[in-house]
Motif scaffolding. Structure first.
Motif, mmCIF file in Angstrom:
data_model
loop_
_atom_site.group_PDB
_atom_site.id
_atom_site.type_symbol
_atom_site.label_atom_id
_atom_site.label_comp_id
_atom_site.label_asym_id
_atom_site.label_seq_id
_atom_site.Cartn_x
_atom_site.Cartn_y
_atom_site.Cartn_z
ATOM 1 N N TYR A 13 0.706 -1.136 0.050
ATOM 2 C CA TYR A 13 -0.085 -0.188 0.107
ATOM 3 C C TYR A 13 0.853 0.950 0.077
ATOM 4 O O TYR A 13 1.969 1.264 0.448
ATOM 5 N N ARG A 14 0.415 2.306 -0.542
ATOM 6 C CA ARG A 14 0.860 3.461 -0.482
ATOM 7 C C ARG A 14 0.499 4.385 0.452
ATOM 8 O O ARG A 14 -0.908 4.743 0.682
ATOM 9 N N LEU A 15 1.480 5.146 1.373
ATOM 10 C CA LEU A 15 1.169 5.930 2.128
ATOM 11 C C LEU A 15 1.301 7.404 1.732
ATOM 12 O O LEU A 15 2.610 7.837 1.491
ATOM 13 N N ARG A 16 0.255 8.073 1.535
ATOM 14 C CA ARG A 16 0.376 9.686 1.125
ATOM 15 C C ARG A 16 0.256 10.425 2.329
ATOM 16 O O ARG A 16 -0.792 10.503 3.341
ATOM 17 N N SER A 17 1.166 11.600 2.649
ATOM 18 C CA SER A 17 0.911 12.718 3.482
ATOM 19 C C SER A 17 0.479 13.865 2.957
ATOM 20 O O SER A 17 1.222 14.393 2.015
ATOM 21 N N VAL A 18 -0.494 14.461 3.214
ATOM 22 C CA VAL A 18 -1.338 15.506 2.722
ATOM 23 C C VAL A 18 -1.361 16.591 3.642
ATOM 24 O O VAL A 18 -2.225 16.429 4.616
ATOM 25 N N ALA A 19 -1.071 17.754 3.357
ATOM 26 C CA ALA A 19 -1.138 18.868 4.355
ATOM 27 C C ALA A 19 -2.762 19.109 4.499
ATOM 28 O O ALA A 19 -2.973 19.654 5.611
ATOM 29 N N ARG A 20 -3.418 19.234 3.487
ATOM 30 C CA ARG A 20 -4.934 19.801 3.632
ATOM 31 C C ARG A 20 -5.644 18.622 4.081
ATOM 32 O O ARG A 20 -6.792 18.823 4.397
ATOM 33 N N SER A 21 -5.225 17.531 4.188
ATOM 34 C CA SER A 21 -6.178 16.272 4.539
ATOM 35 C C SER A 21 -6.352 16.503 6.336
ATOM 36 O O SER A 21 -5.681 16.848 7.125
ATOM 37 N N ARG A 22 -7.650 15.966 6.693
ATOM 38 C CA ARG A 22 -8.069 16.364 8.036
ATOM 39 C C ARG A 22 -8.343 14.872 8.587
ATOM 40 O O ARG A 22 -8.540 14.797 9.816
ATOM 41 N N SER A 23 -8.292 13.668 8.037
ATOM 42 C CA SER A 23 -8.553 12.451 8.657
ATOM 43 C C SER A 23 -7.953 11.292 7.576
ATOM 44 O O SER A 23 -7.075 11.455 6.666
ATOM 45 N N ILE A 24 -7.609 10.360 8.157
ATOM 46 C CA ILE A 24 -7.080 9.089 7.584
ATOM 47 C C ILE A 24 -8.233 8.328 6.507
ATOM 48 O O ILE A 24 -9.216 8.213 7.244
ATOM 49 N N ARG A 25 -7.565 8.231 5.233
ATOM 50 C CA ARG A 25 -8.654 7.424 4.465
ATOM 51 C C ARG A 25 -8.052 6.310 3.980
ATOM 52 O O ARG A 25 -6.609 6.368 3.546
ATOM 53 N N ILE A 26 -8.851 5.259 3.591
ATOM 54 C CA ILE A 26 -8.112 4.086 2.652
ATOM 55 C C ILE A 26 -8.841 4.099 1.607
ATOM 56 O O ILE A 26 -10.174 3.955 1.570
ATOM 57 N N ARG A 27 -8.481 3.818 0.457
ATOM 58 C CA ARG A 27 -9.244 3.771 -0.822
ATOM 59 C C ARG A 27 -8.442 2.602 -1.512
ATOM 60 O O ARG A 27 -7.358 2.282 -1.479
ATOM 61 N N ILE A 28 -9.323 2.013 -2.250
ATOM 62 C CA ILE A 28 -8.824 1.173 -3.434
ATOM 63 C C ILE A 28 -9.039 1.401 -4.860
ATOM 64 O O ILE A 28 -10.171 1.610 -5.126
ATOM 65 N N SER A 29 -7.908 1.774 -5.518
ATOM 66 C CA SER A 29 -8.095 2.506 -6.874
ATOM 67 C C SER A 29 -8.571 1.420 -7.808
ATOM 68 O O SER A 29 -8.763 0.268 -7.240
ATOM 69 N N ALA A 30 -9.172 1.894 -8.981
ATOM 70 C CA ALA A 30 -9.457 0.782 -9.892
ATOM 71 C C ALA A 30 -8.532 -0.108 -10.388
ATOM 72 O O ALA A 30 -8.830 -1.340 -10.750
ATOM 73 N N LYS A 31 -7.262 -0.148 -10.351
ATOM 74 C CA LYS A 31 -6.436 -0.828 -10.573
ATOM 75 C C LYS A 31 -6.115 -1.907 -9.451
ATOM 76 O O LYS A 31 -5.206 -2.875 -9.653
ATOM 77 N N GLU A 33 -5.151 -0.785 -6.242
ATOM 78 C CA GLU A 33 -3.860 -0.222 -5.372
ATOM 79 C C GLU A 33 -4.465 0.321 -4.164
ATOM 80 O O GLU A 33 -5.356 0.896 -4.288
ATOM 81 N N VAL A 34 -4.039 -0.004 -3.164
ATOM 82 C CA VAL A 34 -4.586 0.181 -2.025
ATOM 83 C C VAL A 34 -3.699 1.681 -1.705
ATOM 84 O O VAL A 34 -2.387 1.687 -1.582
ATOM 85 N N VAL A 35 -4.428 2.676 -1.352
ATOM 86 C CA VAL A 35 -3.746 4.056 -1.121
ATOM 87 C C VAL A 35 -4.236 4.561 0.420
ATOM 88 O O VAL A 35 -5.600 4.528 0.562
ATOM 89 N N VAL A 36 -3.502 4.977 1.121
ATOM 90 C CA VAL A 36 -3.564 5.575 2.442
ATOM 91 C C VAL A 36 -3.374 6.787 2.426
ATOM 92 O O VAL A 36 -2.188 7.217 2.183
ATOM 93 N N THR A 37 -4.375 7.953 2.651
ATOM 94 C CA THR A 37 -4.018 9.316 2.804
ATOM 95 C C THR A 37 -4.266 9.879 4.368
ATOM 96 O O THR A 37 -5.115 9.407 4.903
ATOM 97 N N LYS A 38 -3.098 10.477 4.696
ATOM 98 C CA LYS A 38 -3.103 10.933 6.263
ATOM 99 C C LYS A 38 -2.770 12.412 5.976
ATOM 100 O O LYS A 38 -2.029 12.593 5.343
ATOM 101 N N PRO A 39 -3.296 13.013 7.340
ATOM 102 C CA PRO A 39 -2.658 14.530 7.378
ATOM 103 C C PRO A 39 -1.332 14.519 7.624
ATOM 104 O O PRO A 39 -0.550 13.543 8.198
#
Length: 66
Positions: A13-31, A33-39
């Motif tokens: 899984y890919r862990l993305r750090s996003v300055a504008r994110s307010r919460s942790i999200r997990i999504r699975i792309s159409a391909k 791929e597991v993507v985790v977005t965190k503040p």
């Protein structure tokens, strides 16, 4: 890239750090791929714990995406 074990298989899984994110999200792309977005201010250890606590949801999502 990080990985976790689901039903005996390693899943990356890919862990993305996003300055504008307010919460942790997990999504699975159409391909499938597991993507985790965190503040950006949240330490990655907390995000990894979140991922580990949602293994069943991730497994179900990966099944749906084949």
């Amino acid at each position: 890239m990080y990985s976790l074990e689901i039903a005996g298989q390693q899943v990356a899984y890919r862990l993305r750090s996003v300055a504008r994110s307010r919460s942790i999200r997990i999504r699975i792309s159409a391909k499938g791929e597991v993507v985790v977005t965190k503040p950006k201010r949240l330490h990655r250890v907390f995000a990894q714990r979140f991922v580990n606590s949602n293994i069943e949801w991730i497994a179900g999502g990966l099944k749906r995406h084949g």
